[in-house]
Design a protein around this motif. Structure first.
Motif, short mmCIF file in Angstrom:
data_model
loop_
_atom_site.label_atom_id
_atom_site.label_comp_id
_atom_site.label_asym_id
_atom_site.label_seq_id
_atom_site.Cartn_x
_atom_site.Cartn_y
_atom_site.Cartn_z
N UNK A 15 -16.90 -15.52 -39.18
CA UNK A 15 -16.13 -16.36 -40.09
C UNK A 15 -14.93 -16.90 -39.33
N UNK A 16 -14.57 -18.14 -39.58
CA UNK A 16 -13.39 -18.65 -38.88
C UNK A 16 -12.18 -17.83 -39.27
N UNK A 17 -11.35 -17.60 -38.28
CA UNK A 17 -10.16 -16.80 -38.54
C UNK A 17 -9.27 -17.53 -39.52
N UNK A 18 -8.74 -16.77 -40.46
CA UNK A 18 -7.86 -17.36 -41.46
C UNK A 18 -6.56 -17.79 -40.78
N UNK A 19 -6.16 -18.98 -41.08
CA UNK A 19 -4.91 -19.49 -40.50
C UNK A 19 -3.75 -18.73 -41.11
N UNK A 20 -2.74 -18.44 -40.31
CA UNK A 20 -1.59 -17.73 -40.88
C UNK A 20 -0.95 -18.60 -41.96
N UNK A 21 -0.40 -17.96 -42.99
CA UNK A 21 0.18 -18.76 -44.07
C UNK A 21 1.32 -19.62 -43.53
#
Length: 78
Positions: A51-57
């Motif tokens: 899964x693509x890494x979640x972008x930091x908020x």
């Protein structure tokens, strides 16, 4: 010919190193042949898609100074 007369000849053949080595090679060859004949390739495991890494908020750079101060959620003790 009697069995007793044949025994020394049979023992001489069975004790011969060439006979022993030949029998061992034939047994190993047959084991390999049966292994290849019965071999079934295992089905390939499906690769897990990363899964693509979640972008930091994203931090809101446009926060006004003083906003959020003085509330309980601002980090002060309750």
């Amino acid at each position: 010919m009697k069995i007793a007369a044949m025994m020394p000849v049979v023992l001489g053949v069975l004790k011969n190193p060439i006979t022993i080595i030949s029998a061992a090679v034939i047994i190993l060859y047959l084991n390999f042949v049966f292994f290849v004949a019965r071999y079934v390739k295992k089905p390939a495991k499906p690769k897990k898609k990363k899964a693509p890494k979640a972008a930091p908020p994203k931090k809101e750079a446009e926060k006004k100074e003083g906003e959020g101060e003085g509330t309980e959620d601002a980090g002060g003790e309750k």
